[in-house]
Design a protein around this motif. Structure first.
Motif, PDB file in Angstrom:
ATOM      1  N   PHE A   1      -0.058   8.099   8.838  1.00  0.00           N
ATOM      2  CA  PHE A   1       1.328   8.476   8.580  1.00  0.00           C
ATOM      3  C   PHE A   1       1.514   9.659   7.638  1.00  0.00           C
ATOM      4  N   GLN A   2       2.763  10.099   7.597  1.00  0.00           N
ATOM      5  CA  GLN A   2       3.259  11.012   6.571  1.00  0.00           C
ATOM      6  C   GLN A   2       4.670  10.587   6.197  1.00  0.00           C
ATOM      7  N   LEU A   3       4.917  10.441   4.915  1.00  0.00           N
ATOM      8  CA  LEU A   3       6.257  10.127   4.426  1.00  0.00           C
ATOM      9  C   LEU A   3       7.079  11.410   4.355  1.00  0.00           C
ATOM     10  N   TYR A   4       8.182  11.429   5.118  1.00  0.00           N
ATOM     11  CA  TYR A   4       9.067  12.594   5.113  1.00  0.00           C
ATOM     12  C   TYR A   4      10.149  12.475   4.047  1.00  0.00           C
ATOM     13  N   GLY A   5      10.428  11.254   3.615  1.00  0.00           N
ATOM     14  CA  GLY A   5      11.459  11.074   2.604  1.00  0.00           C
ATOM     15  C   GLY A   5      11.437   9.675   2.019  1.00  0.00           C
ATOM     16  N   SER A   6      11.898   9.571   0.764  1.00  0.00           N
ATOM     17  CA  SER A   6      12.034   8.284   0.089  1.00  0.00           C
ATOM     18  C   SER A   6      13.175   8.419  -0.909  1.00  0.00           C
ATOM     19  N   LYS A   7      14.227   7.636  -0.694  1.00  0.00           N
ATOM     20  CA  LYS A   7      15.385   7.744  -1.575  1.00  0.00           C
ATOM     21  C   LYS A   7      15.887   6.363  -1.977  1.00  0.00           C
ATOM     22  N   GLU A   8      16.601   6.331  -3.101  1.00  0.00           N
ATOM     23  CA  GLU A   8      17.161   5.069  -3.577  1.00  0.00           C
ATOM     24  C   GLU A   8      18.144   4.508  -2.554  1.00  0.00           C
TER      25      GLU A   8
ATOM     26  N   ALA B   1       0.800  -1.219   0.000  1.00  0.00           N
ATOM     27  CA  ALA B   1       0.000   0.000   0.000  1.00  0.00           C
ATOM     28  C   ALA B   1       0.836   1.275   0.000  1.00  0.00           C
ATOM     29  N   ILE B   2       2.007   1.262   0.649  1.00  0.00           N
ATOM     30  CA  ILE B   2       2.786   2.494   0.768  1.00  0.00           C
ATOM     31  C   ILE B   2       3.264   2.967  -0.601  1.00  0.00           C
ATOM     32  N   LYS B   3       3.386   2.054  -1.558  1.00  0.00           N
ATOM     33  CA  LYS B   3       3.833   2.429  -2.900  1.00  0.00           C
ATOM     34  C   LYS B   3       2.765   3.210  -3.667  1.00  0.00           C
ATOM     35  N   LEU B   4       1.560   3.247  -3.133  1.00  0.00           N
ATOM     36  CA  LEU B   4       0.482   4.007  -3.760  1.00  0.00           C
ATOM     37  C   LEU B   4       0.491   5.468  -3.325  1.00  0.00           C
ATOM     38  N   PHE B   5       1.406   5.814  -2.426  1.00  0.00           N
ATOM     39  CA  PHE B   5       1.561   7.189  -1.944  1.00  0.00           C
ATOM     40  C   PHE B   5       2.854   7.789  -2.487  1.00  0.00           C
ATOM     41  N   LYS B   6       2.889   9.109  -2.572  1.00  0.00           N
ATOM     42  CA  LYS B   6       4.109   9.840  -2.879  1.00  0.00           C
ATOM     43  C   LYS B   6       4.702  10.356  -1.571  1.00  0.00           C
ATOM     44  N   SER B   7       6.014  10.529  -1.570  1.00  0.00           N
ATOM     45  CA  SER B   7       6.681  11.033  -0.367  1.00  0.00           C
ATOM     46  C   SER B   7       6.970  12.518  -0.478  1.00  0.00           C
ATOM     47  N   PHE B   8       6.853  13.198   0.647  1.00  0.00           N
ATOM     48  CA  PHE B   8       7.340  14.566   0.767  1.00  0.00           C
ATOM     49  C   PHE B   8       8.863  14.530   0.845  1.00  0.00           C
ATOM     50  N   THR B   9       9.468  15.688   0.753  1.00  0.00           N
ATOM     51  CA  THR B   9      10.892  15.847   1.055  1.00  0.00           C
ATOM     52  C   THR B   9      10.979  16.853   2.183  1.00  0.00           C
ATOM     53  N   LYS B  10      11.050  16.347   3.408  1.00  0.00           N
ATOM     54  CA  LYS B  10      10.967  17.197   4.592  1.00  0.00           C
ATOM     55  C   LYS B  10      12.154  16.956   5.514  1.00  0.00           C
ATOM     56  N   GLN B  11      12.415  17.944   6.363  1.00  0.00           N
ATOM     57  CA  GLN B  11      13.412  17.803   7.413  1.00  0.00           C
ATOM     58  C   GLN B  11      12.785  17.062   8.590  1.00  0.00           C
ATOM     59  N   VAL B  12      13.605  16.323   9.334  1.00  0.00           N
ATOM     60  CA  VAL B  12      13.064  15.556  10.462  1.00  0.00           C
ATOM     61  C   VAL B  12      12.473  16.455  11.539  1.00  0.00           C
ATOM     62  N   THR B  13      12.872  17.731  11.543  1.00  0.00           N
ATOM     63  CA  THR B  13      12.358  18.664  12.548  1.00  0.00           C
ATOM     64  C   THR B  13      11.056  19.341  12.114  1.00  0.00           C
ATOM     65  N   ASP B  14      10.640  19.132  10.861  1.00  0.00           N
ATOM     66  CA  ASP B  14       9.400  19.750  10.373  1.00  0.00           C
ATOM     67  C   ASP B  14       8.193  19.139  11.073  1.00  0.00           C
ATOM     68  N   ASN B  15       7.179  19.966  11.268  1.00  0.00           N
ATOM     69  CA  ASN B  15       5.956  19.478  11.900  1.00  0.00           C
ATOM     70  C   ASN B  15       5.173  18.610  10.924  1.00  0.00           C
ATOM     71  N   TYR B  16       4.344  17.761  11.460  1.00  0.00           N
ATOM     72  CA  TYR B  16       3.639  16.800  10.623  1.00  0.00           C
ATOM     73  C   TYR B  16       2.301  17.325  10.120  1.00  0.00           C
ATOM     74  N   ASN B  17       1.867  16.766   9.017  1.00  0.00           N
ATOM     75  CA  ASN B  17       0.522  16.930   8.478  1.00  0.00           C
ATOM     76  C   ASN B  17       0.221  15.592   7.791  1.00  0.00           C
ATOM     77  N   LEU B  18      -0.327  14.670   8.555  1.00  0.00           N
ATOM     78  CA  LEU B  18      -0.419  13.275   8.116  1.00  0.00           C
ATOM     79  C   LEU B  18      -1.234  13.142   6.832  1.00  0.00           C
ATOM     80  N   GLN B  19      -0.737  12.297   5.928  1.00  0.00           N
ATOM     81  CA  GLN B  19      -1.309  12.241   4.585  1.00  0.00           C
ATOM     82  C   GLN B  19      -2.242  11.082   4.337  1.00  0.00           C
ATOM     83  N   GLY B  20      -2.333  10.131   5.282  1.00  0.00           N
ATOM     84  CA  GLY B  20      -3.222   9.027   5.015  1.00  0.00           C
ATOM     85  C   GLY B  20      -3.189   7.928   6.053  1.00  0.00           C
ATOM     86  N   LEU B  21      -3.806   6.839   5.684  1.00  0.00           N
ATOM     87  CA  LEU B  21      -3.951   5.683   6.583  1.00  0.00           C
ATOM     88  C   LEU B  21      -3.793   4.402   5.774  1.00  0.00           C
TER      89      LEU B  21
END
Length: 256
Positions: free
Chosen positions: A243-250, A192-212
């Motif tokens: 959750f909210q994805l803060y990052g996704s990298k190779e 299921a997580i592959k059906l979402f896109k990731s943000f590019t955020k700093q670990v200190t950024d506040n959250y805004n959860l994108q889904g379930l």
């Protein structure tokens, strides 16, 4: 006094047995077969989706007498989609990345902020199917506020798999548990997580959860041996990832 001492001794013995490293031998035998558990899971998940909604920051909340479904707070069931595996995913409207969005691929290194928990669907004494026995599962939103980096339930490294196999073999004579990726990874979450896109955020950024994502037990660990994530068996448990994805990298070769 003798009874008190005996009681303390028994309690100590029970506690020590619960701390046994090989917790698969704690007589935690599933109460129902897999087909029945599947039915329980699906029924309890449907009820959950009908009785919960996203708040203004994307956290899941329960409807009550003073807060009923309306145009602002709509039932999760209105937004939910079901995959053939039984996994449920809910994409929160107007909370997805646009600029800098990245895909989630099979071996990516993820950073995820989440309210996570595992819970078991059972039939109560009144014959009602319900979730019970909720266990926190890396609830970073409420406990620390720092996203999980490279979660094991998405990707388990080869060295970890090998070391866990070695540990189990050393701890148990004639060990029959074979450690593979599925010992750590939750297949339904990966799907299921592959059906979402990731943000590019700093670990200190506040959250805004994108889904379930809701993973029924059959798409999680079902009745199979698994990694000791929470100090108790997770057989027959369904998993919830708000959750909210803060990052996704190779993933580099050194990270495999």
């Amino acid at each position: 006094m003798k009874k008190l001492l005996l009681g303390l001794l028994v309690a100590s013995t029970v506690l020590n047995s619960c701390r046994n490293d090989n917790y698969y031998n704690q007589n935690l035998i599933p109460n129902v077969d897999q087909a029945t558990q599947n039915s329980y899971d699906d029924t309890a998940i449907k009820d959950y989706l009908d009785t919960h909604y996203f708040d203004e920051r994307g956290k899941i909340k329960t409807f009550d007498d003073t807060n009923k479904p309306d145009d602002k707070n709509i039932k999760l069931s209105t937004l939910a989609k079901t995959l053939p595996s039984g996994v449920i995913y809910v994409i929160r409207p107007n909370a997805q990345p646009t600029d800098g969005a990245t895909d989630v691929k099979d071996k990516n290194v993820l950073q995820i902020m989440q309210v996570g928990f595992a819970t078991r669907a059972i039939k109560g004494t009144d014959d009602k199917i319900m979730f019970t026995g909720s266990l926190p599962f890396f609830n970073t939103v409420d406990q620390g506020g720092v996203p999980v980096n490279d979660p094991l339930w998405f990707y388990a490294k080869k060295a970890l798999i090998a070391s866990e196999q070695k540990r189990l073999d050393a701890a148990t004579t004639n060990n029959t548990v074979k450690v593979t990726n599925s010992y750590f990874e939750i297949e339904g979450f990966q799907e299921a997580i592959k059906l979402f896109k990731s943000f590019t955020k700093q670990v200190t950024d506040n959250y805004n959860l994108q889904g379930l994502i809701i993973v029924p037990s059959r798409a999680a660990f079902a009745k199979d041996p698994h990694y000791n994530y929470v100090g108790a068996s997770l057989n027959d448990y369904s998993f919830f990832f708000n959750f909210q994805l803060y990052g996704s990298k190779e993933r580099t070769s050194s990270e495999e």
